[in-house]
Design an enzyme around this catalytic site. Structure first.
Site, short mmCIF file in Angstrom:
data_model
loop_
_atom_site.label_atom_id
_atom_site.label_comp_id
_atom_site.label_asym_id
_atom_site.label_seq_id
_atom_site.Cartn_x
_atom_site.Cartn_y
_atom_site.Cartn_z
N GLY A 177 8.45 -8.93 -28.29
CA GLY A 177 8.23 -10.38 -28.17
C GLY A 177 7.51 -10.92 -29.39
O GLY A 177 7.61 -10.39 -30.50
N GLY A 178 6.74 -11.98 -29.16
CA GLY A 178 6.04 -12.64 -30.26
C GLY A 178 5.05 -11.73 -30.96
O GLY A 178 4.61 -12.03 -32.08
N GLY A 412 24.08 -14.89 -64.57
CA GLY A 412 22.91 -15.39 -63.84
C GLY A 412 21.98 -14.26 -63.48
O GLY A 412 20.75 -14.44 -63.41
N ALA A 413 22.56 -13.07 -63.29
CA ALA A 413 21.71 -11.92 -62.93
C ALA A 413 20.82 -11.52 -64.10
O ALA A 413 19.70 -11.04 -63.93
CB ALA A 413 22.59 -10.76 -62.48
C1 HXC Z 1 -0.51 -5.96 -18.88
C2 HXC Z 1 0.45 -3.95 -19.38
C3 HXC Z 1 1.34 -4.57 -20.28
C4 HXC Z 1 1.23 -5.98 -20.44
C5 HXC Z 1 1.76 -2.47 -20.29
N1 HXC Z 1 0.76 -2.65 -19.41
N2 HXC Z 1 2.14 -3.62 -20.82
N3 HXC Z 1 -0.47 -4.64 -18.68
N4 HXC Z 1 0.29 -6.63 -19.71
N5 HXC Z 1 2.00 -6.63 -21.30
C6 HXC Z 1 0.07 -1.65 -18.62
C7 HXC Z 1 0.89 -1.14 -17.47
O1 HXC Z 1 0.77 -2.00 -16.37
C8 HXC Z 1 0.22 0.20 -17.23
O2 HXC Z 1 -1.00 -0.06 -16.58
C9 HXC Z 1 -0.13 0.67 -18.62
O3 HXC Z 1 -0.14 -0.51 -19.44
C10 HXC Z 1 0.90 1.61 -19.21
O4 HXC Z 1 2.18 0.99 -19.10
P1 HXC Z 1 3.46 1.75 -18.54
O5 HXC Z 1 4.45 0.70 -18.19
O6 HXC Z 1 3.06 2.72 -17.48
O7 HXC Z 1 3.91 2.56 -19.83
P2 HXC Z 1 5.37 2.96 -20.25
O8 HXC Z 1 6.14 3.47 -19.10
O9 HXC Z 1 5.18 3.87 -21.41
O10 HXC Z 1 6.08 1.61 -20.74
C11 HXC Z 1 5.61 0.96 -21.89
C12 HXC Z 1 6.23 -0.45 -21.97
C13 HXC Z 1 6.01 -1.21 -20.63
C14 HXC Z 1 7.73 -0.32 -22.27
C15 HXC Z 1 5.58 -1.15 -23.16
O11 HXC Z 1 4.63 -1.12 -20.31
C16 HXC Z 1 6.39 -2.65 -20.71
O12 HXC Z 1 7.58 -3.01 -20.65
N6 HXC Z 1 5.40 -3.51 -20.84
C17 HXC Z 1 5.60 -4.95 -20.90
C18 HXC Z 1 6.19 -5.34 -22.21
C19 HXC Z 1 6.34 -6.81 -22.31
O13 HXC Z 1 7.33 -7.39 -21.87
N7 HXC Z 1 5.28 -7.44 -22.83
C20 HXC Z 1 5.21 -8.87 -23.00
C21 HXC Z 1 5.94 -9.16 -24.28
S1 HXC Z 1 5.93 -10.84 -24.60
P3 HXC Z 1 -1.67 0.97 -15.57
O14 HXC Z 1 -2.82 0.21 -15.02
O15 HXC Z 1 -0.62 1.30 -14.57
O16 HXC Z 1 -2.07 2.14 -16.41
C22 HXC Z 1 4.59 -11.00 -25.51
C23 HXC Z 1 4.39 -12.39 -25.93
C24 HXC Z 1 3.54 -12.43 -27.12
O17 HXC Z 1 3.91 -10.13 -25.80
C25 HXC Z 1 3.68 -13.79 -27.73
C26 HXC Z 1 2.92 -13.91 -28.99
C27 HXC Z 1 3.26 -15.20 -29.65
#
Ligand code: HXC
Length: 522
Positions: A177-178, A412-413
């Site tokens: 994402g961002g 040009g290059a």
């Molecule tokens: C809160 C999160 C988290 C998140 C992971 N965790 N991502 N908690 N917010 N974004 C937590 C999980 O709940 C879990 O907590 C621990 O981290 C480990 O994650 P797992 O899922 O068990 O790990 P894994 O199986 O290795 O998967 C990794 C992952 C997955 C693929 C990154 O966690 C995932 O899809 N996360 C969300 C990704 C996402 O969509 N993020 C938002 C992107 S948008 P516990 O407590 O169980 O240990 C964004 C916008 C930014 O970021 C904009 C900026 C301008």
């Protein structure tokens, strides 16, 4: 009474140490084991490798999130998922933020972001490089908009710090994402094969929205970004390799735009001849050769450090040292696509030139370029605007600029590869240089079309006219007679000449018109 007071203080210290130890354990044994099973180190292990032993000073270890939604009021996240601080890397101070995936996935909430802001502000105030080690699930979903604003503050600091201190990102896990935009705003992006990825939208969203199927790695892995998108400058093998290469890059860079370039002691003589270069240009003009060999030959101790090694290979950019001091090299590489200029090559070189200029790194250009890549693909991809970036980057750069024409330098290059009137301080050419509007064959087809068509023996006439054109332009003498190149040099003397000129130009000061900033054709 005094003894009792002492006991109380000691108890407090003990309690403090226990708290500190608990916080430093980050996500705990189970999560650390999981991290290791994925082939990744924890943030603390990474910092141990990165900093000189015993020099790391952690900042804001005790910061806690203050979110109460979705059960976060009952959840402690040690160090709020990011370790921030500073220390010495090969004796020089560097500031860092290292996200720790073992603590709630290194997710970025409000306070996590504020820790990063604080350490970036310290780096900016102290005028020292900032290195971000990213390993995070992205914005902490439970926190909502404060998490997004956390990124906003990081992007802001990335931007105002651009060109002021070197900023480097190592992607050491997921970045989605961002969250990808802080890395993209920094100067250099490192990735790790198999264990890191970056993308705006992941494979599931892509499948749902446009029906395309792709794996995480194919979409946003290190190799994908190092070969296809150019987002990644250094694709590394594992955490250790990544950290070693981070340190190597830092060794070439100054602390800030106001600090001198690092000076490394050098045993390689500036007078060293490079006889191997005398035989490097192939007899046939259509044959390629590896420009990397030229760059390696002239560099101190034959050492070069090359970003974007796997992307836009027709253009080579590299850091080398001459007499122990950093120089940025930009070179067409005829080994790949004849060294032609295209959209990606222009982008690669322009960004490198602007980085070097921002940090006072002199520019050394090697030119062997047949021209811009023709065709609809390039035209519709905007070769006009992308090529213009290269012109802009060279012309605005005020550092010493040396150009060596090794062979073809057409059209040009020719102008684009730091020609004299684009602002080169000193242009040299090897005797094999060919400087003209275009190559002999193409030129004769245009200017002698009628003579060739009406000749008794068109092939013989054509050959005669091509030979005439070549004698006029396929050499450096016409340009040297006009003073467009300063000097014709034997290839073997290239290092010597570069060393002498860099020494002569080291105090170069070029003043530009007073204005807010340029408007590079992005
Ligand atoms: C809160 C999160 C988290 C998140 C992971 N965790 N991502 N908690 N917010 N974004 C937590 C999980 O709940 C879990 O907590 C621990 O981290 C480990 O994650 P797992 O899922 O068990 O790990 P894994 O199986 O290795 O998967 C990794 C992952 C997955 C693929 C990154 O966690 C995932 O899809 N996360 C969300 C990704 C996402 O969509 N993020 C938002 C992107 S948008 P516990 O407590 O169980 O240990 C964004 C916008 C930014 O970021 C904009 C900026 C301008």
């Amino acid at each position: 009474m005094e003894a009792e007071q002492l006991k109380g203080t000691q108890a407090k210290i003990k309690a403090f140490e226990a708290k500190k130890e608990a916080l430093m354990s980050m996500g705990g044994e189970k999560m650390i084991t999981k991290q290791h099973e994925l082939g990744k180190l924890t943030a603390r292990e990474r910092l141990d490798l990165f900093f000189d032993k015993g020099t790391f000073q952690e900042v804001q270890l005790f910061v806690k999130h203050r979110s109460t939604l979705f059960g976060l009021d009952k959840k402690d996240i040690n160090a709020d998922g990011v370790i921030t601080g500073f220390g010495k890397v090969n004796g020089r101070t560097v500031f860092t933020a290292a996200q720790d995936f073992t603590s709630s996935g290194g997710s970025l909430g409000e306070m996590h972001a504020r820790k990063i802001w604080k350490i970036m502000d310290m780096a900016l105030d102290a005028r020292k490089p900032f290195v971000s080690m990213n390993d995070s699930g992205g914005a902490r979903i439970q926190e909502g908009v404060p998490a997004l604003d956390g990124y906003g503050g990081i992007f802001y600091r990335n931007t105002i710090g651009s060109g002021y201190i070197p900023q480097i990102t190592a992607i050491m896990g997921p970045t989605a994402g961002g969250a990808v935009y802080s890395p993209a705003l920094t100067d250099w992006v490192f990735m790790i094969k198999k264990t890191s990825y970056m993308y705006i939208t992941g494979p599931d969203v892509i499948k749902a929205v446009i029906g395309e199927e792709v794996t995480h790695d194919d979409l946003g892995g290190a190799v994908a970004h190092a070969t296809k998108s150019g987002v990644c400058h250094f694709a590394t093998e594992n955490d250790e390799d990544c950290i070693n290469k981070l340190k190597l890059l830092l060794s070439y860079l100054p602390d800030s735009c106001h600090n001198p370039l690092p000076l490394v002691s050098c045993s390689d003589s500036p007078d060293r001849e490079c006889p191997e270069l005398d035989g490097i240009i192939p007899d046939k003009a259509s044959r390629g050769y590896d420009m990397k060999m030229v760059v390696t030959a002239v560099a101190d101790n034959h050492e070069i450090f090359e970003p974007h090694e796997m992307w836009a290979k027709n253009m080579l950019v590299a850091f080398i040292r001459i007499m122990g001091q950093t120089v940025g090299v930009i070179a067409n590489n005829p080994k790949f696509g004849a060294g032609v200029l295209d959209v990606n090559a222009s982008d690669k070189a322009s960004r490198f030139i602007r980085f070097c200029d921002a940090f006072n790194i002199p520019l050394l250009t090697f030119s062997d370029v047949p021209g811009y890549m023709p065709g609809t693909k390039q035209e519709w991809s905007g070769i006009i605007s992308h090529g213009a970036k290269l012109l802009h980057a060279y012309a605005e750069a005020t550092v010493p600029k040396l150009t060596v024409v090794t062979r073809k330098d057409y059209g040009g290059a020719y102008i684009g590869m730091c020609s004299k009137y684009l602002g080169a301080d000193y242009v040299m050419a090897w005797p094999s240089a060919e400087i003209a509007v275009m190559g002999a064959e193409g030129a004769c087809n245009i200017i002698y079309r009628r003579e060739i068509a009406s000749a008794e023996d068109p092939a013989a006439k054509r050959a005669e006219l091509v030979a005439l054109y070549e004698s006029q332009f396929n050499n450096p003498y016409f340009a040297a007679n006009m003073g467009i190149i300063e000097e014709i040099i034997a290839p073997r003397d290239t290092r010597k000449r570069i060393a002498t000129l860099l020494d002569a130009l080291k105090d170069k000061a070029e003043v530009r018109l007073p204005k807010k900033h340029n408007n590079i054709p992005l």
